[in-house]
Design an enzyme around this catalytic site. Structure first.
Site, PDB file in Angstrom:
ATOM      1  N   HIS A   1      -4.396  -6.114  -3.561  1.00 36.78           N
ATOM      2  CA  HIS A   1      -3.255  -7.017  -3.331  1.00 36.78           C
ATOM      3  C   HIS A   1      -3.266  -7.642  -1.955  1.00 36.78           C
ATOM      4  O   HIS A   1      -2.096  -8.527  -1.819  1.00 36.78           O
ATOM      5  CB  HIS A   1      -1.976  -6.279  -3.615  1.00 36.78           C
ATOM      6  CG  HIS A   1      -1.372  -5.368  -2.622  1.00 36.78           C
ATOM      7  ND1 HIS A   1      -1.925  -4.065  -2.425  1.00 36.78           N
ATOM      8  CD2 HIS A   1      -1.033  -5.418  -1.380  1.00 36.78           C
ATOM      9  CE1 HIS A   1      -1.433  -3.373  -1.699  1.00 36.78           C
ATOM     10  NE2 HIS A   1      -0.922  -4.264  -0.808  1.00 36.78           N
TER      11      HIS A   1
HETATM   12  C1  UD1 Z   1       3.954  -6.468   0.395  1.00 41.06           C
HETATM   13  C2  UD1 Z   1       3.958  -6.330   1.827  1.00 41.06           C
HETATM   14  C3  UD1 Z   1       2.387  -5.437   1.837  1.00 41.06           C
HETATM   15  C4  UD1 Z   1       2.543  -4.165   0.898  1.00 41.06           C
HETATM   16  C5  UD1 Z   1       2.577  -4.594  -0.430  1.00 41.06           C
HETATM   17  C6  UD1 Z   1       2.891  -3.410  -1.552  1.00 41.06           C
HETATM   18  C7  UD1 Z   1       4.548  -7.640   3.464  1.00 41.06           C
HETATM   19  C8  UD1 Z   1       4.107  -8.934   4.528  1.00 41.06           C
HETATM   20  N1  UD1 Z   1       3.732  -7.407   2.596  1.00 41.06           N
HETATM   21  O1  UD1 Z   1       2.945  -7.388  -0.127  1.00 41.06           O
HETATM   22  O2  UD1 Z   1       2.234  -4.765   3.247  1.00 41.06           O
HETATM   23  O3  UD1 Z   1       1.197  -3.540   0.965  1.00 41.06           O
HETATM   24  O4  UD1 Z   1       4.112  -5.390  -0.581  1.00 41.06           O
HETATM   25  O5  UD1 Z   1       3.212  -3.660  -2.688  1.00 41.06           O
HETATM   26  O6  UD1 Z   1       5.636  -7.057   3.554  1.00 41.06           O
HETATM   27  N2  UD1 Z   1       6.344 -10.528  -6.413  1.00 41.06           N
HETATM   28  C9  UD1 Z   1       6.658 -10.305  -7.945  1.00 41.06           C
HETATM   29  N3  UD1 Z   1       7.734  -9.402  -8.234  1.00 41.06           N
HETATM   30  C10 UD1 Z   1       8.009  -8.607  -7.087  1.00 41.06           C
HETATM   31  C11 UD1 Z   1       7.453  -8.605  -5.772  1.00 41.06           C
HETATM   32  C12 UD1 Z   1       6.738  -9.664  -5.837  1.00 41.06           C
HETATM   33  O7  UD1 Z   1       6.518 -11.127  -8.631  1.00 41.06           O
HETATM   34  O8  UD1 Z   1       8.828  -7.926  -7.183  1.00 41.06           O
HETATM   35  C13 UD1 Z   1       5.398 -11.571  -6.135  1.00 41.06           C
HETATM   36  C14 UD1 Z   1       5.780 -12.835  -5.909  1.00 41.06           C
HETATM   37  O9  UD1 Z   1       5.030 -14.142  -6.443  1.00 41.06           O
HETATM   38  C15 UD1 Z   1       5.692 -12.979  -4.397  1.00 41.06           C
HETATM   39  C16 UD1 Z   1       4.457 -12.251  -4.121  1.00 41.06           C
HETATM   40  O10 UD1 Z   1       4.352 -11.005  -5.317  1.00 41.06           O
HETATM   41  O11 UD1 Z   1       5.698 -14.115  -3.838  1.00 41.06           O
HETATM   42  C17 UD1 Z   1       4.096 -11.400  -2.888  1.00 41.06           C
HETATM   43  O12 UD1 Z   1       5.303 -10.567  -2.664  1.00 41.06           O
HETATM   44  P1  UD1 Z   1       5.845 -10.290  -1.121  1.00 41.06           P
HETATM   45  O13 UD1 Z   1       6.630  -9.097  -0.967  1.00 41.06           O
HETATM   46  O14 UD1 Z   1       5.791 -11.307  -0.232  1.00 41.06           O
HETATM   47  O15 UD1 Z   1       4.520  -9.549  -0.516  1.00 41.06           O
HETATM   48  P2  UD1 Z   1       3.321  -8.471  -0.973  1.00 41.06           P
HETATM   49  O16 UD1 Z   1       2.059  -9.092  -1.472  1.00 41.06           O
HETATM   50  O17 UD1 Z   1       3.965  -7.787  -2.428  1.00 41.06           O
HETATM   51  N1  UDP Z   2       1.473   2.788  -6.949  1.00 40.45           N
HETATM   52  C1  UDP Z   2       1.941   3.028  -8.062  1.00 40.45           C
HETATM   53  N2  UDP Z   2       1.661   2.161  -9.149  1.00 40.45           N
HETATM   54  C2  UDP Z   2       0.604   1.188  -9.197  1.00 40.45           C
HETATM   55  C3  UDP Z   2       0.040   1.163  -7.842  1.00 40.45           C
HETATM   56  C4  UDP Z   2       0.506   1.897  -6.728  1.00 40.45           C
HETATM   57  O1  UDP Z   2       2.911   3.905  -8.132  1.00 40.45           O
HETATM   58  O2  UDP Z   2       0.457   0.725 -10.372  1.00 40.45           O
HETATM   59  C5  UDP Z   2       1.634   3.398  -5.667  1.00 40.45           C
HETATM   60  C6  UDP Z   2       0.953   4.208  -5.167  1.00 40.45           C
HETATM   61  O3  UDP Z   2       0.629   5.713  -5.717  1.00 40.45           O
HETATM   62  C7  UDP Z   2       1.395   4.291  -3.533  1.00 40.45           C
HETATM   63  C8  UDP Z   2       1.901   2.924  -3.407  1.00 40.45           C
HETATM   64  O4  UDP Z   2       2.339   2.681  -4.785  1.00 40.45           O
HETATM   65  O5  UDP Z   2       2.329   5.410  -3.564  1.00 40.45           O
HETATM   66  C9  UDP Z   2       1.138   2.096  -2.413  1.00 40.45           C
HETATM   67  O6  UDP Z   2       1.738   0.828  -2.566  1.00 40.45           O
HETATM   68  P1  UDP Z   2       0.951  -0.602  -2.543  1.00 40.45           P
HETATM   69  O7  UDP Z   2      -0.454  -0.284  -2.558  1.00 40.45           O
HETATM   70  O8  UDP Z   2       1.612  -1.562  -2.996  1.00 40.45           O
HETATM   71  O9  UDP Z   2       1.256  -0.836  -1.001  1.00 40.45           O
HETATM   72  P2  UDP Z   2       0.582  -0.395   0.491  1.00 40.45           P
HETATM   73  O10 UDP Z   2       0.497   1.131   0.694  1.00 40.45           O
HETATM   74  O11 UDP Z   2      -0.925  -1.220   0.526  1.00 40.45           O
HETATM   75  O12 UDP Z   2       1.413  -1.083   1.550  1.00 40.45           O
END
Ligand code: UD1
Ligand code: UDP
Length: 366
Positions: A210
């Site tokens: 991601h």
């Molecule tokens: C965010 C965090 C990242 C973390 C990740 C965990 C920041 C800058 N990034 O990244 O550090 O590792 O979360 O998963 O805070 N979206 C949906 N549904 C949701 C959430 C997001 O469709 O419930 C889609 C939207 O198109 C959105 C995109 O995902 O624009 C990105 O979401 P965003 O919260 O901006 O950043 P992540 O890539 O999820």
């Molecule tokens: N995770 C989950 N389901 C998924 C993918 C990840 O429950 O399909 C959990 C995983 O076990 C961990 C957390 O989400 O506890 C990690 O989140 P993510 O990779 O989104 O964010 P990051 O740690 O990179 O910020």
């Protein structure tokens, strides 16, 4: 004492659960410690948010700022405005932020700028050194204004000291994400897809991607997945797709008979699959920590990590983002040469109670 606990994105929910439980325990013991759970709404899909509250028995948030998605500045601004409003209505005595997402940084700024509310950063001090990652900016900004730091490693402690933080503000306590992992391990649950895809223990790979650098460009993403598919010797690849990645993945048009693209999984199902996998391939931060504790080989598609202990102590290895590095890593995996790893210091399942004990001490609570 009123503590605000901030959570906005998937990894935050996993980190706050044990802190809330530890606070509730001390409230029951008669200590004057209470919390208000603030969900910023950064993640909002049921599979990215609601399911974690249900599975991990996290109480419903007292407030949801419902900020939704947007650019970095839009999200930051909306979170700051929403949280400031809440603080103006009712201030807290301490704001606890966890991790490195936009919600972490935005709420720490809002709290600090209102009457200098104390801020505690759980997972403070970690650094990737990569300023192209929004998370690194979030870490630097949050750490530069936090009052207390609850850290996961000696490296984090060192980083904080290097930026001038004095030792009495640094508390090396371990990792709350690992508290959740140990607590939930007995409840890990085999998902229905186990039978659908004919999975066997140690007979499949679980992957997640991601990071913007890997998934926001269609050609990059296609090349990475192609390299994984061609290196995997037909072993099933289970790929729960983050919403950020979903659309781009569709555009790549990639399919392969052993590539199983699915929606994000619940925590109990996902970690069941990690625990039983031959290996994990990921660009997540939290997953490298969980794989380390479960001693599962972990390949990280990033050039840097803010969690070096997952590599120096644990099972994680940085492969970088060049697809050419994937095949040799799979060779080493399949020939049984992957390192075994150990568990980093204080990642023992008791971090949250250490955090709350320190807060009671710092604020002289009775
Ligand atoms: C965010 C965090 C990242 C973390 C990740 C965990 C920041 C800058 N990034 O990244 O550090 O590792 O979360 O998963 O805070 N979206 C949906 N549904 C949701 C959430 C997001 O469709 O419930 C889609 C939207 O198109 C959105 C995109 O995902 O624009 C990105 O979401 P965003 O919260 O901006 O950043 P992540 O890539 O999820
Ligand atoms: N995770 C989950 N389901 C998924 C993918 C990840 O429950 O399909 C959990 C995983 O076990 C961990 C957390 O989400 O506890 C990690 O989140 P993510 O990779 O989104 O964010 P990051 O740690 O990179 O910020």
């Amino acid at each position: 004492m009123l503590i605000d606990i901030i959570a906005g994105a998937r990894p935050n929910f996993i980190k706050i659960g044990p802190i809330i439980a530890a606070i509730e325990e001390q409230t029951k013991n008669g200590i004057d410690i209470h919390y208000r759970l603030v969900h910023t709404g950064q993640h909002y899909d049921k599979k990215m948010s609601g399911d974690f509250f249900e599975q991990l028995n996290i109480p419903a948030p007292h407030h949801n700022l419902e900020v939704g998605s947007g650019t970095q500045a839009e999200q930051t601004a909306r979170i700051m405005v929403g949280y400031e409003k809440l603080l103006l209505e009712k201030p807290c005595d301490l704001c606890i932020v966890v991790g490195d997402v936009t919600s972490t940084m935005a709420c720490s700024i809002a709290a600090k700028k209102i009457n200098n509310i104390k801020v505690a950063h759980v997972e403070g001090g970690i650094r990737s050194g990569d300023w192209t990652m929004p998370e690194e900016i979030n870490r630097i900004v949050t750490d530069s204004i936090s009052d207390y730091f609850f850290t996961t490693s000696e490296v984090a402690n060192r980083n904080l000291r290097n930026m001038g933080v004095t030792d009495e503000r640094i508390f090396f306590v371990g990792n709350t994400m690992i508290d959740t992992l140990y607590k939930q391990m007995p409840r890990f649950s085999r998902p229905a897809l186990w039978d659908t895809f004919h999975l066997e223990a140690q007979g499949y790979i679980i992957m997640t991607l991601h990071r913007p650098a890997n998934v926001d460009n269609k050609d990059n993403l296609r090349e990475l997945i192609n390299a994984i598919v061609t290196s995997s010797r037909g072993m099933p690849l289970v790929f729960p797709v983050h919403p950020r990645t979903a659309k781009m993945l569709e555009n790549t048009g990639i399919t392969a008979s052993n590539l199983h693209v699915i929606e994000p999984l619940g925590y109990l199902e996902f970690n069941y699959l990690v625990q039983n996998a031959r290996a994990v391939i990921t660009d997540s931060g939290g997953i490298t920590e969980e794989a380390t504790v479960m001693s599962i080989p972990c390949m990280t598609l990033r050039d840097s990590t803010e969690r070096p202990e997952t590599c120096t102590v644990g099972t994680n290895e940085l492969l970088g983002t060049n697809p050419a590095s994937i095949a040799p890593a799979f060779e080493r995996l399949f020939s049984g040469q992957w390192k075994k790893g150990a568990i980093p210091e204080l990642w023992d399942g008791h971090t949250a109670s250490r955090i709350v004990a320190q807060i009671i001490n710092l604020f002289s609570l009775k």
